[in-house]
Design an enzyme around this catalytic site. Structure first.
Site, PDB file in Angstrom:
ATOM      1  N   GLU A 116      35.770  64.150  89.325  1.00 15.79           N
ATOM      2  CA  GLU A 116      35.151  63.131  89.625  1.00 15.79           C
ATOM      3  C   GLU A 116      33.561  63.605  89.704  1.00 15.79           C
ATOM      4  OE1 GLU A 116      35.858  61.062  93.303  1.00 15.79           O
ATOM      5  OE2 GLU A 116      38.066  61.031  92.730  1.00 15.79           O
ATOM      6  N   GLU A 138      45.384  61.662  92.188  1.00 11.96           N
ATOM      7  CA  GLU A 138      45.455  61.242  93.564  1.00 11.96           C
ATOM      8  C   GLU A 138      45.890  59.794  93.504  1.00 11.96           C
ATOM      9  OE1 GLU A 138      41.593  61.757  95.551  1.00 11.96           O
ATOM     10  OE2 GLU A 138      41.394  64.102  95.257  1.00 11.96           O
TER      11      GLU A 138
END
Ligand SMILES: *[C@@H]1O[C@H](CO)[C@@H](O)[C@H](O)[C@H]1NC(C)=O
Ligand SMILES: *[C@@H]1O[C@H](CO)[C@@H](O)[C@H](O)[C@H]1NC(C)=O
Ligand SMILES: *[C@@H]1O[C@H](CO)[C@@H](O)[C@H](O)[C@H]1NC(C)=O
Length: 479
Positions: free
Chosen positions: A158, A265
């Site tokens: 990210e 995730e």
């Protein structure tokens, strides 16, 4: 002395291990069976940021008693892969890794860390791209490359999270991926896939995918492209569906992939407690043509309320309703079928790098990557010095030493890791220790709502993701 050294070496080859997986086209393949492998994963960061302490030599894979407790509980769930975000390359992980290996689990390793010089920063990435940082990521590769159950390394997590970072980060992130792949190529005895773990921010997701996976000058073995692509996605909330969750848009947008794709995730926690109905979709024909499973966020309960298990200071643990709900969803699936699929023939090729791949005008389309910073090429050439190194060891006792309680307060009896035979991978049902449901299952617990502000995002603004990315190594050397 020679004789005993040989015996030790022979003993090491006999230690049971999960089969080292390979990437072939858009699939993870178990070379022993030729079958595809679907990640049934768990984000593992016990203690949150406090689970890492440089001075105390502590990280999530440093305490064998804790690993045994957690591996046993994850084995009961049916987990086959853990994702570990924050590792210290200079401490010993052999016992914990051997426990997870014996329990039939692989590892996705983030090579970055939230420490100073631990990761590429989203803001002004050029300021964090220097040799000391790369040396640390290479040291994590060294520490994990020889374990047979290292599945992959995440080169970043990210680091791109909005349009602004899409303007600046891509060439630096791709350069880090290149450097780690070069390191693996030179210093690992087997190829270990390296790739990026993206935030599922839809306005930049497909541009991000295209930037990291495209091939320069139509070279398929382009050293700077990702070997895998993963995303942290929280778009399925509560009792949703393949279309309502927009999972269908992910499949559509990524359907031509030439590389394995999976959720690094997932597990939206509103409403809470969770019912995990996305599990049925992820491991179904809806998704599996493109996706290779996913990683549930996350094992331990922290301030952001994504946990399945609450850990206490004395090492005891309490199963939360989400643990029971996830176990029930996995139990509905036929994992013999899911893990028994043959890979369809694939002629998928990565897209050729070009500005026309991008939907956002301002997404970075400079494919001339920054050269490695001063000193880095020398480390890639000669290797990290001194070199951390890991190997499987014998685990003497698989019984969990700590008390673990069900959501209803009763004690989970006979909790232990069931060591699997050589080449076996964990799946739901192999460890059948019984756990009971909570009397409060289905009733939202007080204060159970997610508090976005308390989320431990290091890099993400939008998602509950945590750590910094990494790459992993799978090593097949037994001796
Ligand atoms: C590189 O990493 C190793 C292993 O962590 C460490 O001992 C060494 O000091 C590092 N070197 C540099 C130049 O940062
Ligand atoms: C592309 O990136 C390279 C390496 O950082 C840089 O030298 C070059 O000036 C950039 N090109 C453009 C058009 O920005
Ligand atoms: C668990 O599996 C073992 C061995 O297959 C079996 O003997 C035992 O009865 C099972 N226990 C439960 C609770 O299903």
């Amino acid at each position: 002395m020679l004789v005993s050294a040989t015996l030790v070496a022979l003993g090491a080859t006999l230690a049971a291990a999960v089969p080292t997986l390979e990437v072939r086209g858009p699939y993870f393949i178990n070379p022993k069976t030729g079958n595809r492998f679907q990640v049934v994963g768990m984000a593992y960061q016990p203690g949150g940021s406090a689970g890492y302490d440089e001075d105390l030599g502590k990280d999530p894979l440093s305490d064998p008693d804790a690993c045994l407790r957690d591996a046993a509980l994850m084995q009961v769930l049916g987990i086959n892969t853990i994702r570990v975000y924050n590792l210290n390359p200079n401490i010993n992980h052999d016992e914990c890794v051997s426990i997870f290996n014996a329990a039939g689990m692989y590892m996705l390793i983030d090579v970055n860390s939230p420490q100073v010089a631990g990761s590429l920063t989203s803001h002004n990435p050029w300021e964090s791209y220097y040799a000391e940082y790369l040396n640390r990521t290479f040291a994590v590769v060294e520490a994990f490359k020889n374990y047979p159950n290292t599945l992959a390394f995440f080169s970043g997590n990210e680091v791109l999270n909005n349009l602004d970072t899409g303007k600046t980060v891509p060439p630096y992130m791709r350069a880090v991926t290149r450097d780690i792949k070069n390191y693996v190529k030179r210093h690992s005895s087997r190829p270990i896939p390296v790739g990026y773990s993206a935030a599922d921010v839809r306005e930049i997701l497909f541009d991000t995918y295209n930037y990291f996976q495209c091939s320069l000058e139509d070279e398929e073995d382009d050293i700077s492209r990702g070997d895998i692509f993963a995303l942290n996605s929280y778009s399925w909330c509560g009792d949703s569906s393949f279309t309502e969750s927009t999972y269908d848009k992910l499949v559509e947008g990524l359907k031509d992939t030439a590389d394995p794709i999976f959720f690094s995730e997932y597990g939206c926690n509103e409403p809470s407690p969770r019912i995990f109905t996305e599990v049925g979709s992820i491991y179904s024909a809806d998704m599996w043509s493109v996706f290779s499973g996913g990683v549930v966020y996350e094992y331990t309960q922290e301030a952001n309320n994504y946990g399945l298990v609450k850990l206490n200071d004395d090492g005891s643990a309490e199963l939360l309703p989400d643990f029971v709900a996830l176990r029930e969803q996995y139990a509905k699936l036929n994992f013999d079928e899911i893990q028994g699929q043959k890979a369809p023939a694939s002629s998928a090729k990565p897209p050729v790098c070009s500005q026309s791949l991008f939907t956002n005008k301002n997404f970075n389309s400079n494919f001339t990557l920054p050269v490695p910073p001063p000193g880095a090429e020398d480390i890639i050439e000669k290797g990290v010095s001194p070199k951390p190194s890991g190997k499987l060891v014998d685990v003497k006792n698989f019984d969990v030493k700590f008390t673990v309680k069900n959501p209803d307060g009763s004690v989970v009896a006979n909790l232990a890791v069931q060591p699997l035979a050589n080449d076996e991978i964990n799946r739901p049902g192999l460890n059948n220790v019984s756990t009971t449901a909570s009397s409060t299952t289905g009733t939202p617990a007080a204060g159970a709502k997610d508090n976005e502000d308390a989320a431990p995002h290091a890099a993400a603004m939008v998602l509950p993701a945590v750590a910094m990315g990494a790459f992993a190594v799978m090593a097949g050397m037994a001796i």
